[in-house]
Design a protein around this motif. Structure first.
Motif, PDB file in Angstrom:
ATOM      1  N   VAL A  49       0.850  -1.197   0.000  1.00 14.77           N
ATOM      2  CA  VAL A  49       0.000   0.000   0.000  1.00 14.77           C
ATOM      3  C   VAL A  49       0.884   1.244   0.000  1.00 14.77           C
ATOM      4  N   ARG A  50       1.941   1.239   0.825  1.00 14.06           N
ATOM      5  CA  ARG A  50       2.858   2.374   0.881  1.00 14.06           C
ATOM      6  C   ARG A  50       3.484   2.602  -0.492  1.00 14.06           C
ATOM      7  N   GLY A  51       3.909   1.540  -1.148  1.00 11.63           N
ATOM      8  CA  GLY A  51       4.508   1.652  -2.480  1.00 11.63           C
ATOM      9  C   GLY A  51       3.549   2.255  -3.491  1.00 11.63           C
ATOM     10  N   GLU A  52       2.296   1.827  -3.448  1.00  8.48           N
ATOM     11  CA  GLU A  52       1.291   2.392  -4.353  1.00  8.48           C
ATOM     12  C   GLU A  52       1.040   3.858  -4.049  1.00  8.48           C
ATOM     13  N   ALA A  53       0.995   4.217  -2.764  1.00  7.46           N
ATOM     14  CA  ALA A  53       0.773   5.610  -2.369  1.00  7.46           C
ATOM     15  C   ALA A  53       1.923   6.490  -2.851  1.00  7.46           C
ATOM     16  N   ILE A  54       3.145   5.989  -2.726  1.00  9.84           N
ATOM     17  CA  ILE A  54       4.316   6.743  -3.175  1.00  9.84           C
ATOM     18  C   ILE A  54       4.238   6.968  -4.683  1.00  9.84           C
ATOM     19  N   GLN A  55       3.892   5.916  -5.420  1.00 11.25           N
ATOM     20  CA  GLN A  55       3.809   6.029  -6.879  1.00 11.25           C
ATOM     21  C   GLN A  55       2.703   6.982  -7.311  1.00 11.25           C
ATOM     22  N   LYS A  61       9.809  11.151   1.266  1.00  9.64           N
ATOM     23  CA  LYS A  61      10.093  10.379   2.478  1.00  9.64           C
ATOM     24  C   LYS A  61       9.597  11.116   3.715  1.00  9.64           C
ATOM     25  N   GLU A  62       9.610  12.454   3.680  1.00  6.45           N
ATOM     26  CA  GLU A  62       9.163  13.253   4.819  1.00  6.45           C
ATOM     27  C   GLU A  62       7.672  13.100   5.090  1.00  6.45           C
ATOM     28  N   ASP A  63       6.905  12.616   4.096  1.00  6.82           N
ATOM     29  CA  ASP A  63       5.459  12.430   4.246  1.00  6.82           C
ATOM     30  C   ASP A  63       5.101  11.071   4.831  1.00  6.82           C
ATOM     31  N   LEU A  64       6.050  10.162   4.901  1.00  3.04           N
ATOM     32  CA  LEU A  64       5.772   8.798   5.340  1.00  3.04           C
ATOM     33  C   LEU A  64       5.686   8.694   6.863  1.00  3.04           C
ATOM     34  N   PRO A  65       4.878   7.749   7.366  1.00  6.68           N
ATOM     35  CA  PRO A  65       4.731   7.587   8.820  1.00  6.68           C
ATOM     36  C   PRO A  65       6.045   7.297   9.532  1.00  6.68           C
ATOM     37  N   GLU A  66       6.943   6.547   8.893  1.00  5.85           N
ATOM     38  CA  GLU A  66       8.231   6.227   9.516  1.00  5.85           C
ATOM     39  C   GLU A  66       9.052   7.489   9.764  1.00  5.85           C
ATOM     40  N   TYR A  67       8.927   8.457   8.872  1.00  9.33           N
ATOM     41  CA  TYR A  67       9.663   9.711   9.037  1.00  9.33           C
ATOM     42  C   TYR A  67       8.954  10.604  10.044  1.00  9.33           C
ATOM     43  N   GLN A  68       7.643  10.653   9.972  1.00  7.68           N
ATOM     44  CA  GLN A  68       6.869  11.516  10.871  1.00  7.68           C
ATOM     45  C   GLN A  68       7.068  11.134  12.332  1.00  7.68           C
ATOM     46  N   LYS A  69       7.299   9.860  12.583  1.00  7.18           N
ATOM     47  CA  LYS A  69       7.525   9.379  13.955  1.00  7.18           C
ATOM     48  C   LYS A  69       8.708  10.086  14.613  1.00  7.18           C
ATOM     49  N   ARG A 135      20.566  -6.170   0.196  1.00  4.85           N
ATOM     50  CA  ARG A 135      19.162  -5.813  -0.047  1.00  4.85           C
ATOM     51  C   ARG A 135      19.056  -4.336  -0.403  1.00  4.85           C
ATOM     52  N   ILE A 136      18.331  -4.010  -1.466  1.00 10.22           N
ATOM     53  CA  ILE A 136      18.073  -2.619  -1.818  1.00 10.22           C
ATOM     54  C   ILE A 136      16.986  -2.108  -0.881  1.00 10.22           C
ATOM     55  N   LEU A 137      17.250  -0.995  -0.199  1.00  9.48           N
ATOM     56  CA  LEU A 137      16.294  -0.473   0.769  1.00  9.48           C
ATOM     57  C   LEU A 137      15.597   0.793   0.310  1.00  9.48           C
ATOM     58  N   PHE A 138      16.277   1.614  -0.504  1.00  8.26           N
ATOM     59  CA  PHE A 138      15.739   2.924  -0.840  1.00  8.26           C
ATOM     60  C   PHE A 138      15.758   3.173  -2.342  1.00  8.26           C
ATOM     61  N   GLY A 142      14.932   8.452  -1.716  1.00  5.44           N
ATOM     62  CA  GLY A 142      14.951   8.157  -0.285  1.00  5.44           C
ATOM     63  C   GLY A 142      13.723   7.436   0.224  1.00  5.44           C
ATOM     64  N   THR A 143      12.728   7.231  -0.641  1.00  6.63           N
ATOM     65  CA  THR A 143      11.547   6.474  -0.219  1.00  6.63           C
ATOM     66  C   THR A 143      11.896   4.987  -0.198  1.00  6.63           C
ATOM     67  N   PRO A 144      11.166   4.189   0.585  1.00  5.95           N
ATOM     68  CA  PRO A 144      11.472   2.755   0.648  1.00  5.95           C
ATOM     69  C   PRO A 144      11.318   2.093  -0.727  1.00  5.95           C
ATOM     70  N   TYR A 145      12.248   1.227  -1.058  1.00  2.11           N
ATOM     71  CA  TYR A 145      12.233   0.506  -2.329  1.00  2.11           C
ATOM     72  C   TYR A 145      11.153  -0.551  -2.293  1.00  2.11           C
ATOM     73  N   LYS A 146      10.379  -0.646  -3.356  1.00  4.18           N
ATOM     74  CA  LYS A 146       9.358  -1.689  -3.482  1.00  4.18           C
ATOM     75  C   LYS A 146       9.815  -2.625  -4.587  1.00  4.18           C
ATOM     76  N   PRO A 147      10.055  -3.897  -4.261  1.00  9.64           N
ATOM     77  CA  PRO A 147      10.491  -4.842  -5.294  1.00  9.64           C
ATOM     78  C   PRO A 147       9.455  -4.950  -6.409  1.00  9.64           C
ATOM     79  N   LYS A 148       9.920  -5.206  -7.616  1.00  8.78           N
ATOM     80  CA  LYS A 148       9.016  -5.314  -8.753  1.00  8.78           C
ATOM     81  C   LYS A 148       8.114  -6.545  -8.649  1.00  8.78           C
ATOM     82  N   ALA A 149       8.651  -7.648  -8.137  1.00  4.25           N
ATOM     83  CA  ALA A 149       7.860  -8.858  -7.940  1.00  4.25           C
ATOM     84  C   ALA A 149       6.990  -8.676  -6.702  1.00  4.25           C
ATOM     85  N   SER A 150       5.800  -9.261  -6.728  1.00  3.58           N
ATOM     86  CA  SER A 150       4.893  -9.074  -5.599  1.00  3.58           C
ATOM     87  C   SER A 150       5.371  -9.803  -4.348  1.00  3.58           C
ATOM     88  N   SER A 151       6.156 -10.838  -4.520  1.00  3.38           N
ATOM     89  CA  SER A 151       6.719 -11.492  -3.345  1.00  3.38           C
ATOM     90  C   SER A 151       8.224 -11.615  -3.536  1.00  3.38           C
TER      91      SER A 151
END
Length: 154
Positions: A49-55, A61-69, A135-138, A142-151
């Motif tokens: 869901v986060r990946g879709e919201a970013i796209q 990254k400043e808008d994400l909950p992890e950063y807001q915390k 592992r690619i993280l970002f 700076g937003t979290p990396y979302k792998p292309k494969a669903s799993s």
């Protein structure tokens, strides 16, 4: 321990990431977001869901909950070695994040490179959720990396 995906109720995920519930249901039907039912309530994979919201919304990254915390730490300086100790992240990893621009460099004090602690806390949270060697993280922004494969292998 293996990092397991986090699932949120559909309504909470929509509220948290500012997306419409009907749109999330459409993404579930298309197979872009994994979902399930727990105790009669539909739940969705938070990372997807986060990946879709970013796209879709172009979130920073400043808008994400992890950063807001940790937004209260914005502009507070910490040197790299202390950040490595305090956040239990290898020193070379933090140096790479600074070079890549994920962590803002605030200045130099003697021999110490001063960096933004809010950025360190954000990167640390993403690292602890999914980080392992290689592992690619970002993404570049700076937003979290979302792998292309669903799993992906965890």
């Amino acid at each position: 321990m293996v990092a397991l995906p986090t699932f949120l109720p559909l309504s909470e995920a929509a509220r948290k990431y500012g997306l419409d519930e009907a749109h999330l249901r459409h993404l579930i039907e298309k197979g872009k977001i994994r979902a399930g039912v727990v105790a009669g309530e539909m739940v969705v994979n938070e990372d997807e869901v986060r990946g879709e919201a970013i796209q879709e919304k172009g979130l920073r990254k400043e808008d994400l909950p992890e950063y807001q915390k940790n937004a209260h730490l914005k502009g507070k300086g910490i040197w790299i070695a202390k950040a490595a100790r305090d956040y239990q992240i290898p020193h070379p990893t933090i140096v790479r994040w600074v070079r890549a621009g994920y962590i803002k460099r605030l200045g130099i004090s003697g021999n110490k490179v001063i960096i933004d602690e809010a950025d360190v806390a954000y990167c640390s949270e993403i690292y602890k959720k999914r980080g392992r060697q290689g592992r690619i993280l970002f993404n570049e922004d700076g937003t979290p990396y979302k792998p292309k494969a669903s799993s992906y292998a965890v």
